[in-house]
Design a protein around this motif. Structure first.
Motif, short mmCIF file in Angstrom:
data_model
loop_
_atom_site.label_atom_id
_atom_site.label_comp_id
_atom_site.label_asym_id
_atom_site.label_seq_id
_atom_site.Cartn_x
_atom_site.Cartn_y
_atom_site.Cartn_z
N CYS A 2 21.86 13.14 -56.76
CA CYS A 2 20.41 13.26 -56.70
C CYS A 2 19.81 11.91 -57.06
CB CYS A 2 19.90 14.27 -57.72
SG CYS A 2 20.37 15.95 -57.33
N TYR A 46 11.80 20.05 -60.04
CA TYR A 46 10.64 19.16 -59.90
C TYR A 46 9.79 19.08 -61.17
CZ TYR A 46 11.69 18.99 -54.92
OH TYR A 46 12.31 18.79 -53.72
N GLU A 47 10.28 19.70 -62.25
CA GLU A 47 9.50 19.68 -63.49
C GLU A 47 9.29 18.23 -63.94
OE1 GLU A 47 10.71 21.90 -67.27
OE2 GLU A 47 10.33 23.47 -65.78
N GLU A 80 10.67 15.73 -46.85
CA GLU A 80 9.94 16.94 -47.22
C GLU A 80 8.67 17.07 -46.38
OE1 GLU A 80 10.15 16.39 -51.71
OE2 GLU A 80 8.82 18.11 -51.46
N ARG A 103 9.70 10.88 -54.66
CA ARG A 103 10.27 12.23 -54.69
C ARG A 103 11.77 12.14 -54.95
NH1 ARG A 103 7.02 16.24 -55.46
NH2 ARG A 103 8.17 17.70 -54.16
N VAL A 161 7.76 15.89 -62.34
CA VAL A 161 7.55 14.96 -61.22
C VAL A 161 6.05 14.87 -60.90
CG1 VAL A 161 8.01 14.54 -58.77
CG2 VAL A 161 9.83 15.45 -60.25
N CYS A 176 5.17 15.13 -47.02
CA CYS A 176 5.37 13.84 -47.69
C CYS A 176 5.56 12.77 -46.63
CB CYS A 176 6.63 13.86 -48.54
SG CYS A 176 6.50 14.79 -50.05
N GLN A 207 12.05 12.94 -64.73
CA GLN A 207 13.25 13.78 -64.61
C GLN A 207 14.37 13.24 -65.48
OE1 GLN A 207 13.66 13.57 -60.22
NE2 GLN A 207 13.75 15.80 -60.33
N LYS A 250 2.73 13.56 -58.64
CA LYS A 250 2.26 13.11 -57.33
C LYS A 250 1.85 11.64 -57.46
CE LYS A 250 1.28 15.52 -53.48
NZ LYS A 250 2.02 15.06 -52.31
N LYS A 261 12.56 20.90 -49.43
CA LYS A 261 12.33 20.98 -50.88
C LYS A 261 13.58 21.53 -51.57
CE LYS A 261 8.25 21.90 -53.52
NZ LYS A 261 7.05 21.13 -53.18
#
Lengths: 444, 444
Positions: free
Chosen positions: B319, B241-242, B276, B288, B244, B279, B325, B246, B234
């Motif tokens: 990234c 991860y704000e 991760e 992700r 993001v 996952c 994001q 699932k 992670k």
């Protein structure tokens, strides 16, 4: 006319020839670590043999498993007088990164750490030229692999025990005080090298297609390397500090060579200090071992971005070692630690590149007194005692095999930026070294 | 004779000329990330303009802040018929490391990821050649910076909104299923790049003289990089991860493109997986974001050892981003994190190299149906839905600026080793793509 004056006049009279030979010597790019420079290293040993022979010494190149040792002797004083084995090296460090050298390296502009052994040779040659003979016996052992772990000399030394027999070893490869006073160096840290390569895949991978899936070897490598040293600067590998002694108050009092945060910041223009918490700079540099990442490389290093997950990542590591530590034991402990911490499935190639431990010599050695007296007369300043944070790989071997004390001298300055672009060693200090060795021979 | 048969015959009849042009196109080393290759990138855009013009399209090179966009149109169908904007790129990734390419790159041996846009161009040219006109309007937007962040197109797109106006965007740059069935790609991750350089001293330092004293920039760099991702895989940067989400069960059910540990291990010969914890590979690759060290370099990388403390150490990071994001926000968070974690006194240079976010498109877009029908007829296999772990930097921009859905297709195979030595894209799949686009134009 006293001895120093006489040698000084000889030096000035012969300056054009001295400079010519010296520059010729420096110009040979004798980089022992680079296989492409092998012929240059050999050319440098040939040059020295010829230079010493012309100076009246019996000189030869002794073959080894690596590069030859240049050996020369002047033994007319005879068995009733002491014999000094003077050690130095004729190889240099790789000059990479080339783009950082302001003037091209090996142009012979009065610069290089080969300078120190050259003045020592010249002192003996001058003694022969001026007096025809010396009051002591001198042997020279000048190797071609000091900058790449001294493998050849290390292996050859036991069989050369008779030939190299001496009462003391003088290593001419150290720094002076910043003000030019001599530092008599009574020991040096050891040094050993390792290379580790992690391989995650046969080819570079696409960071989109496999990003989030493949374990990036760069990630694995930084994780492992970051684990080797903790946030307080201590090496975390189990067993690493076994046998390492805290310095005594007596040692602190003896080694007065100055080393302060201020001087380090000013001399080297470095702001970020990495010394172990609770250790002074001097303690960290002289009495503590280190773990250094000398090189790291993996993946794309060109301009712009390239979204790869590289197939491999490599680090080159060296440790400086202190008395009580054994190279092989430490290398094994590090290899074990790395293999244990590598992600599952990642291939590890670990190479131990060799090394030699630290050594310490006694202050009561007669050569120490002669050296201090000579230096005081030449420089007008009292000398101090020092240890070296750097390494003379064979220092320990000389002690063990020849059974004698190993004393260090030199007129390098740490601000010479040794081992980095723009080395320099000016004629002023060259002459100072020349006179100190000349006077020391008399004083002994 | 049905349409596919007709196009197939045309393809075989014209194969020598097709191959000649294709190989000429591939041979141009259009590496947009390498400033030394600028002229080649321009030559490649000139080639395409000329190739499309000769094929009967109105083609031009539109200048941008970066490399030109090759634009071409075939609008005879008129305003009552739909307009497809077909997007591709004519640039490639840097070919470094050269020594790993078994045959020299750019020799045009039927290989390269420039191949996909070339067959799409050829389909439209063939339509013109066979029927003289098309039942839909086609626009081509072929950029020269897809492999280096699409800066030119990104900046130019708002002012080209009218010119590029279309009902849908078709991106021809994706993989097929391993068995050759088409994967209709409904979204891709974003991608953004950064470079960070730590400087500890103006020059390389001697690891003996300063070892234990100077903070080695390699050490500082590995410590910081190791902190970016935790042991569960992670990213630890606050805020990363704000936004993001699932993936939903519906999404898992829709995207049936297979991705298993077994297939990854076999296809790419990688053993070490870095996904991760918690996952699945598919979730890690499609849903992700990632933090990847694409390159790291500091200090000595030559043969043997060199006992330096390097003055600098650099890492190149990218990234992959998912919907929710924002590139700049993430870059700022990472820069803040790095600066906060750097040792005191170490200089940090952080460069944000640009990037674009992720995008997702709707399954109900009419082009999706036409594409699936065409692919089924050409390959004989039902197509599946996929997302891309990789990035099409302008995917999001097309959606935002043109206000239309962005659908992806392609006949690449992930085992093409895209972005790594020995790319290949064989004539079999080239023809398959050619026929699929030709049929899709009819089916729409």
């Amino acid at each position: 006319m006293d001895l120093i004056q006489r040698f000084s006049e000889w030096f000035e009279e012969n300056l054009p020839q001295i400079k010519e030979s010296y520059i010729q010597f420096l110009k040979i790019p004798s980089i022992s670590a680079d296989p492409a420079r092998s012929l240059d290293v050999l050319a440098c040993s040939d040059f020295l043999v010829s230079f010493l022979s012309k100076g009246g010494l019996k000189a030869e190149a002794i073959p080894t498993d690596g590069f030859p040792i240049v050996y020369a002797e002047e033994m007319q004083a005879g068995p009733n007088f002491p014999t000094i084995l003077i050690y130095g090296h004729y190889d240099v460090q790789p000059v990479d990164p080339l783009e950082l050298w302001i003037s091209p390296p090996f142009e012979g502009t009065e610069s290089d750490d080969k300078g120190q052994i050259f003045y020592a040779c010249l002192s003996v040659i001058a003694w022969k030229a001026i007096f025809g003979a010396l009051p002591v016996n001198i042997k020279f052992c000048i190797e071609g692999e000091e900058e790449s772990s001294s493998i050849g000399l290390s292996r050859a030394l036991p069989s050369l025990k008779q030939k190299f027999a001496a009462d003391v070893v003088l290593i001419v490869d150290f720094d002076s005080m910043p003000d030019g006073a001599l530092a008599v160096t009574l020991g040096a840290r050891g040094c050993m090298g390792m290379e580790v390569t992690l391989t995650g895949s046969l080819q570079d991978l696409h960071s989109g297609h496999l990003g989030g899936i493949a374990y990036n070897p760069n990630r694995a490598l930084v994780e492992i390397l970051a684990k080797l040293v903790d946030s307080s600067g201590k090496v975390t590998v189990p067993g690493f500090y076994e046998g390492v002694q805290k310095p005594t108050q007596e040692e602190f009092d003896l080694f007065t060579f100055p080393m302060t945060e201020e001087s380090v910041r000013v001399d080297f223009e470095i702001e970020a200090l990495g010394n172990e918490k609770g250790c002074s700079l001097k303690e960290a540099n002289w009495f503590r071992p280190t773990m250094e990442i000398n090189g790291i490389f993996g993946g794309y290093a060109g301009p712009g971005m390239k979204t790869v997950i590289p197939s491999k990542a490599t680090a080159k590591l060296t440790c400086r070692l202190v008395p009580g530590q054994n190279c092989e034991t430490i290398a094994e402990a590090i290899e074990y630690f790395i293999r244990k911490n590598v992600p599952q499935g990642m291939k590890v190639d670990f190479t131990y590149q060799g090394g030699l431990g630290a050594y310490r010599s006694s202050i009561t050695t007669p050569l120490v007194r002669a050296l201090k007296q000579a230096a005081q007369e030449v420089t007008g300043k009292p000398s101090v005692y020092a240890l070296a944070g750097g390494s003379i790989p064979v220092g320990l071997l000389f002690r063990d095999v020849l059974g004698v004390e190993v004393i260090g001298m030199g007129y390098g300055l740490s601000t010479d930026a040794i081992h980095s672009p723009n080395e320099h060693f000016d004629m002023q200090r060259f002459k100072c070294g020349f006179l100190t060795v000349a006077k020391m021979i008399e004083a002994l």
